[in-house]
Design an enzyme around this catalytic site. Sequence first.
Site, PDB file in Angstrom:
ATOM      1  N   ASN A   8       0.861  -1.190   0.000  1.00  0.00           N
ATOM      2  CA  ASN A   8       0.000   0.000   0.000  1.00  0.00           C
ATOM      3  C   ASN A   8       0.894   1.236   0.000  1.00  0.00           C
ATOM      4  OD1 ASN A   8      -1.853   2.008   0.499  1.00  0.00           O
ATOM      5  ND2 ASN A   8      -2.248   1.427   2.634  1.00  0.00           N
ATOM      6  N   LYS A  10       0.051   4.200  -0.272  1.00  0.00           N
ATOM      7  CA  LYS A  10      -0.640   5.380   0.287  1.00  0.00           C
ATOM      8  C   LYS A  10      -0.461   6.560  -0.673  1.00  0.00           C
ATOM      9  CE  LYS A  10       0.295   3.516   4.824  1.00  0.00           C
ATOM     10  NZ  LYS A  10       0.076   3.671   6.243  1.00  0.00           N
ATOM     11  N   HIS A  94      -9.511   0.892   5.091  1.00  0.00           N
ATOM     12  CA  HIS A  94      -8.230   1.156   5.761  1.00  0.00           C
ATOM     13  C   HIS A  94      -8.486   2.146   6.900  1.00  0.00           C
ATOM     14  CE1 HIS A  94      -4.138   2.470   6.488  1.00  0.00           C
ATOM     15  NE2 HIS A  94      -3.722   1.410   5.815  1.00  0.00           N
ATOM     16  N   GLU A  96      -6.909   4.599   7.887  1.00  0.00           N
ATOM     17  CA  GLU A  96      -6.691   6.001   7.535  1.00  0.00           C
ATOM     18  C   GLU A  96      -7.923   6.571   6.841  1.00  0.00           C
ATOM     19  OE1 GLU A  96      -2.932   5.498   5.528  1.00  0.00           O
ATOM     20  OE2 GLU A  96      -1.979   5.044   7.450  1.00  0.00           O
ATOM     21  N   GLU A 164      -5.225  -5.004  10.880  1.00  0.00           N
ATOM     22  CA  GLU A 164      -4.248  -3.925  11.021  1.00  0.00           C
ATOM     23  C   GLU A 164      -4.514  -3.152  12.313  1.00  0.00           C
ATOM     24  OE1 GLU A 164      -2.349  -2.814   7.065  1.00  0.00           O
ATOM     25  OE2 GLU A 164      -4.053  -1.515   7.334  1.00  0.00           O
ATOM     26  N   GLY A 170       2.527   2.400  10.713  1.00  0.00           N
ATOM     27  CA  GLY A 170       3.477   3.495  10.531  1.00  0.00           C
ATOM     28  C   GLY A 170       4.194   3.927  11.802  1.00  0.00           C
ATOM     29  N   SER A 210       3.517  -1.972  10.383  1.00  0.00           N
ATOM     30  CA  SER A 210       4.977  -1.917  10.529  1.00  0.00           C
ATOM     31  C   SER A 210       5.676  -3.231  10.176  1.00  0.00           C
ATOM     32  CB  SER A 210       5.355  -1.456  11.943  1.00  0.00           C
ATOM     33  OG  SER A 210       4.883  -0.142  12.172  1.00  0.00           O
TER      34      SER A 210
END
Length: 248
Positions: A8, A10, A94, A96, A164, A170, A210
Amino acid sequence: MTHLIAGNWKMNGSPASAKTLTSGLAAKVSAGVKAEIVLCPPAPLLAEVAATMGSGALTLGAQDCHANEKGAHTGDISAVLLKEIGCKFVIVGHSERRADHGETDAVVKAKAAAALMAGLTPIVCVGETEQQRERGETGAVITRQVQSSLPENATAANTVVAYEPVWAIGTGKTATTADIAAVHFQIREVFSALPGGAGAGALRILYGGSVKGSNAQAILATAGVNGALVGGASLDLDDFWRIIEACP
Ligand code: PEP
């Protein structure tokens, strides 16, 4: 089951970096690879990646889609169009997008349904926040998200789930392999009770948060883990390749 490694990107990359990364990967996979690899670049780079990846082991995925097939939705992208330009997968839900765009489980479910309708495999993301984890709510959050974010026609054959933990994305922190195994077991159990849940043993459940070359081997060998959704490390050819090579 073949492991699935999804990168991904992003909101990162450029036409030049997409070409370099994709051609580098294409060269490496040409010698043979054990995993299925999906590249999910930003939408404006999908065509560049599609043109560069060749017809080998790399496949194309998008980072999001709209729930509707077409219409007055400025800036959004239809799953049908993604399919037409060569995508096989699309990430939905996701964390985010859930955080930045207020996407609820119902919205994620509608997007996953649109993906299935278009013939794409949705990669449906679930995961608890740090606060939810500290309050001991991980199990309840995961159950609710799996029950409410997957459409009735989701099956082990047409859908992928990605666990996730939001606090691991991250941040350099990863869940322990014991925690990952427990949550993946739970996801499979909850999935098996859904309308399309027969054959849940074959559901591909990815871990994300991560993942990098140095920890991939332990994570990818964990019981119930069928691959990884990789953010930051997927932008680095050598590190992403180390993850791919770590697949059992
Ligand atoms: C992700 O974006 O899905 C992700 C897991 O990111 P990272 O690997 O950078 O934590």
